[in-house]
Design an enzyme around this catalytic site. Structure first.
Site, PDB file in Angstrom:
ATOM      1  N   CYS A   1      42.048  19.126   2.598  1.00 31.29           N
ATOM      2  CA  CYS A   1      41.779  19.898   1.382  1.00 31.29           C
ATOM      3  C   CYS A   1      43.058  20.253   0.633  1.00 31.29           C
ATOM      4  O   CYS A   1      43.037  20.434  -0.584  1.00 31.29           O
ATOM      5  CB  CYS A   1      40.985  21.156   1.728  1.00 31.29           C
ATOM      6  SG  CYS A   1      39.322  20.761   2.296  1.00 31.29           S
TER       7      CYS A   1
ATOM      8  N   GLN B   1      18.185  25.286  33.202  1.00 33.83           N
ATOM      9  CA  GLN B   1      17.265  24.361  32.550  1.00 33.83           C
ATOM     10  C   GLN B   1      15.930  25.074  32.285  1.00 33.83           C
ATOM     11  O   GLN B   1      15.889  26.272  32.204  1.00 33.83           O
ATOM     12  CB  GLN B   1      17.092  23.102  33.420  1.00 33.83           C
ATOM     13  CG  GLN B   1      18.293  22.141  33.331  1.00 33.83           C
ATOM     14  CD  GLN B   1      18.362  21.403  31.985  1.00 33.83           C
ATOM     15  OE1 GLN B   1      17.424  21.426  31.200  1.00 33.83           O
ATOM     16  NE2 GLN B   1      19.489  20.757  31.720  1.00 33.83           N
TER      17      GLN B   1
ATOM     18  N   GLY C   1      19.535  21.249  28.258  1.00 35.28           N
ATOM     19  CA  GLY C   1      18.182  20.725  28.106  1.00 35.28           C
ATOM     20  C   GLY C   1      17.561  21.033  26.767  1.00 35.28           C
ATOM     21  O   GLY C   1      18.238  21.422  25.818  1.00 35.28           O
TER      22      GLY C   1
ATOM     23  N   ASP D   1      29.410  23.571  22.134  1.00 35.62           N
ATOM     24  CA  ASP D   1      30.052  22.285  21.875  1.00 35.62           C
ATOM     25  C   ASP D   1      29.018  21.384  21.244  1.00 35.62           C
ATOM     26  O   ASP D   1      27.818  21.570  21.459  1.00 35.62           O
ATOM     27  CB  ASP D   1      30.548  21.640  23.180  1.00 35.62           C
ATOM     28  CG  ASP D   1      29.402  21.082  23.986  1.00 35.62           C
ATOM     29  OD1 ASP D   1      29.019  19.911  23.749  1.00 35.62           O
ATOM     30  OD2 ASP D   1      28.853  21.791  24.851  1.00 35.62           O
TER      31      ASP D   1
ATOM     32  N   ASP E   1      22.839  18.398  36.627  1.00 34.98           N
ATOM     33  CA  ASP E   1      21.498  18.905  36.320  1.00 34.98           C
ATOM     34  C   ASP E   1      20.621  17.748  35.887  1.00 34.98           C
ATOM     35  O   ASP E   1      21.110  16.680  35.528  1.00 34.98           O
ATOM     36  CB  ASP E   1      21.545  19.956  35.200  1.00 34.98           C
ATOM     37  CG  ASP E   1      22.100  19.378  33.890  1.00 34.98           C
ATOM     38  OD1 ASP E   1      22.943  18.455  33.957  1.00 34.98           O
ATOM     39  OD2 ASP E   1      21.698  19.845  32.822  1.00 34.98           O
TER      40      ASP E   1
ATOM     41  N   ASP F   1      31.655  17.660  31.392  1.00 37.59           N
ATOM     42  CA  ASP F   1      30.259  17.936  31.711  1.00 37.59           C
ATOM     43  C   ASP F   1      29.871  17.136  32.949  1.00 37.59           C
ATOM     44  O   ASP F   1      30.658  16.353  33.473  1.00 37.59           O
ATOM     45  CB  ASP F   1      29.355  17.651  30.521  1.00 37.59           C
ATOM     46  CG  ASP F   1      29.304  16.182  30.207  1.00 37.59           C
ATOM     47  OD1 ASP F   1      29.862  15.386  30.983  1.00 37.59           O
ATOM     48  OD2 ASP F   1      28.705  15.824  29.191  1.00 37.59           O
ATOM     49  N   SER F   2      28.658  17.350  33.411  1.00 38.59           N
ATOM     50  CA  SER F   2      28.275  16.781  34.702  1.00 38.59           C
ATOM     51  C   SER F   2      27.793  15.350  34.590  1.00 38.59           C
ATOM     52  O   SER F   2      27.661  14.649  35.584  1.00 38.59           O
ATOM     53  CB  SER F   2      27.154  17.622  35.298  1.00 38.59           C
ATOM     54  OG  SER F   2      25.994  17.516  34.493  1.00 38.59           O
ATOM     55  N   GLY F   3      27.498  14.907  33.384  1.00 37.26           N
ATOM     56  CA  GLY F   3      26.928  13.576  33.217  1.00 37.26           C
ATOM     57  C   GLY F   3      25.410  13.583  33.161  1.00 37.26           C
ATOM     58  O   GLY F   3      24.803  12.591  32.788  1.00 37.26           O
ATOM     59  N   GLY F   4      24.807  14.700  33.532  1.00 38.25           N
ATOM     60  CA  GLY F   4      23.347  14.783  33.555  1.00 38.25           C
ATOM     61  C   GLY F   4      22.735  14.413  32.214  1.00 38.25           C
ATOM     62  O   GLY F   4      21.853  13.558  32.133  1.00 38.25           O
ATOM     63  N   PHE F   5      23.244  15.024  31.171  1.00 39.64           N
ATOM     64  CA  PHE F   5      22.696  14.785  29.839  1.00 39.64           C
ATOM     65  C   PHE F   5      22.703  13.304  29.476  1.00 39.64           C
ATOM     66  O   PHE F   5      21.713  12.766  28.998  1.00 39.64           O
ATOM     67  CB  PHE F   5      23.493  15.595  28.809  1.00 39.64           C
ATOM     68  CG  PHE F   5      23.031  15.393  27.399  1.00 39.64           C
ATOM     69  CD1 PHE F   5      22.016  16.169  26.877  1.00 39.64           C
ATOM     70  CD2 PHE F   5      23.594  14.405  26.601  1.00 39.64           C
ATOM     71  CE1 PHE F   5      21.577  15.976  25.579  1.00 39.64           C
ATOM     72  CE2 PHE F   5      23.162  14.196  25.305  1.00 39.64           C
ATOM     73  CZ  PHE F   5      22.148  14.983  24.793  1.00 39.64           C
TER      74      PHE F   5
HETATM   75 ZN   LIG Z   1      39.367  21.276   4.522  1.00 40.76          ZN
END
Ligand SMILES: [Zn+2]
Length: 406
Positions: A341, A219, A246, A295, A175, A92-96
Site C-alpha cells: 500500500c 471435536q 472439526g 489460523d 484427532d 498440526d497433527s495431520g488429522g484434518f
Molecule cells: Zn496494505
C-alpha cells in the site's frame, strides 16, 4: 522441561488478551497464526513475515511427513532451521488433511462443505479413483500418499514422534476430523475415538518430556452434547492448551453456538486455538467468545487469487481484477502501513494479476497479512482498554454486513 507459559493480561466481557511464551518467543494474544503448510508461508520470506508483525506460523505435519520427509528436516536441524523461522512455530497433527483428502471420496462428492477447503485445490495431486483414501481403525489411520500413492499409517503415538522430530514449539494431538456431512452417530464414534487417541498421545508425550507444548483437540461437530462431552473430556487431561477442530456447523451462527457450548468448559488458565478460522467476522466472533489463537489459509490463498482485504469491500474484500480498478491510483487500503500500500496502486496490482505476474501474488499476500495483523493488534489493545465491543461494532456495522448464510 517445558518453557511454555500462558498468562492472561486483560479481559473484556468474554474476550481476553494475553501472552503465550514459547522457547522461540512470545505470542501476544489474540493472535492470527499464519499458515505455512509446506514449511513456507506462500510467496513471503520469514524476514518479511517478521516485518509484517506475524508472530507465529503453523506448518503441516502431514504434508511435511510425506515431502520432504521427517528425517530430512531432522537432519537439517529441525523445522525452525530448515525454514529459517526462529519465532514461535506450531505443527498440526495431520488429522484434518488425512480426513479432508478422504472425505470427498467417502461421500461421493468432489467438494465437501467449507471446513475441508483443502479438498478444492488438489487437482494435480494423486488420488486413487474410487478407492477410499483413508481407513480409520482404533489403532490409527491408514492413508494413501497424494504424492506417490504409497501407503502410510498415523497413530496417536507416531504423530507425537513425528512432531518431536520436526521440533515445533506447539504440537497437536492426532484427532479424527469429521465434516458437516457426517451424521450424529458417526460424529459421536469419531469423537470418542479422538478421546482415546488423546490419552495415547498424551501418554507418549509425557514419556519423554521436552521443550514442546502439546495441545489437545476438541471435536464433536455441530452437536451440542458431543461438543460439551468432548470439551469436558479433553480439558480434563493435562494438555498445555486446547484447540477446537472439526465441523463448526453450516453457518456463522452455528459456529458461534459451537464456541458457546465448548469454550466455557475449557480451563481459563490455558490457551485456546480455533483451527481453520481467519475471516474478519469469524475472528471477531471467536475472540468475543474467549478464543486466543486462530489460523487459516484463507487470507494468503485469497491473496493469490487477487482477493484483497479492504474496509470498503463487501465482507472486507475487493477483487482486484475487477474492471473498476483499471485506472484506480489509490492503494489497496488507505492508511495501510504495508509495503504494497505504501508503494503501489490498485491499477498496478490489477495489471499484475491480469498479466499473470508473480509479484502480484506476493504484494497481495503482504497486504492481506499486514491487514489482518494490524486488525489483531487493534483487537488486543481494544481488549486492554475495555473497548472490544466498540471496535467490533465499528467493524461489523453496515455496509459490511456479515454473511449469515452457509
Ligand atoms: Zn496494505
Amino acid at each position: 522441561m517445558s518453557q511454555f507459559k500462558f498468562e492472561i493480561t486483560a479481559r473484556d466481557a468474554g474476550a481476553r488478551s494475553g501472552r503465550v511464551e514459547t522457547p522461540h518467543g512470545v505470542i501476544e494474544t489474540p493472535s492470527f497464526v499464519a499458515v505455512g503448510t509446506q514449511a513456507t508461508v506462500k510467496t513471503v520470506s520469514p524476514d518479511e513475515m517478521r516485518e509484517l508483525g506475524i508472530q507465529a506460523i503453523i506448518a503441516n505435519t502431514y504434508h511435511l511427513y510425506l515431502r520432504p520427509g521427517v528425517d530430512t528436516i531432522r537432519k537439517m536441524g529441525g523445522l525452525h532451521r530448515f525454514m529459517n523461522w526462529d519465532g514461535p512455530l506450531l505443527t498440526d497433527s495431520g488429522g484434518f488433511q488425512i480426513f479432508s483428502l478422504g472425505a470427498g471420496k467417502e461421500h461421493g462428492v468432489g467438494k465437501i462443505a467449507s471446513i475441508f477447503p483443502e479438498e478444492r485445490d488438489r487437482g494435480g495431486h494423486f488420488k486413487a479413483r474410487g478407492k477410499p483414501l483413508v481407513k480409520v481403525e482404533e489403532q490409527g489411520v491408514e492413508f494413501i500418499s497424494y504424492v506417490d500413492g504409497s501407503r502410510h499409517r498415523f497413530t496417536p503415538q507416531g504423530v507425537i514422534d513425528i512432531q518431536r522430530k520436526l521440533g515445533a514449539d506447539i504440537i497437536l494431538a492426532l484427532d479424527e476430523c469429521t465434516s458437516p456431512l457426517h451424521d450424529y452417530h458417526y460424529t459421536r464414534q469419531a469423537c470418542q475415538r479422538t478421546h482415546r487417541w488423546a490419552l495415547r498421545a498424551l501418554e507418549e508425550f509425557q514419556r519423554k518430556p521436552g521443550k514442546q507444548a502439546l495441545f489437545g483437540i476438541v471435536q464433536g461437530g455441530a452437536y451440542r452434547d458431543l461438543r460439551e462431552e468432548s470439551a469436558q473430556f479433553i480439558s480434563s487431561l493435562d494438555f498445555d492448551g486446547f484447540a477446537l477442530g472439526g465441523s463448526l456447523g453450516k453457518s456463522k451462527r452455528e459456529m458461534g453456538q459451537v464456541l458457546e457450548w465448548a469454550v466455557p468448559l475449557l480451563p481459563e488458565s490455558k490457551p485456546r486455538h480455533l483451527l481453520g478460522i481467519g475471516e474478519i467476522e469469524d475472528i471477531f466472533a471467536a475472540v468475543e467468545r474467549g478464543i486466543d489463537l486462530v489460523d487459516c489459509v484463507a487470507p494468503t490463498r485469497m491473496a493469490r487469487n487477487g482477493t484483497l482485504f479492504a474496509r470498503e469491500g463487501q465482507r472486507f474484500r475487493i477483487h482486484i481484477r475487477n474492471a473498476r480498478f483499471k485506472d484506480d491510483p489509490r492503494p489497496v487500503e488507505g492508511g495501510c502501513a504495508c509495503y504494497t500500500c505504501q508503494n503501489y496502486s490498485r491499477a498496478y496490482l490489477r495489471h499484475l494479476f491480469e498479466a499473470g505476474e508473480l509479484l502480484g501474488m506476493r504484494l497481495a499476500t503482504i497486504h492481506n497479512l499486514c491487514f489482518l495483523e494490524s486488525l489483531m493488534r487493534r483487537i488486543r489493545s481494544a481488549i486492554a482498554e475495555g473497548q472490544f465491543s466498540e471496535l467490533r461494532r465499528e467493524w461489523l456495522s453496515s455496509p459490511n454486513i456479515p454473511d449469515q448464510g452457509a
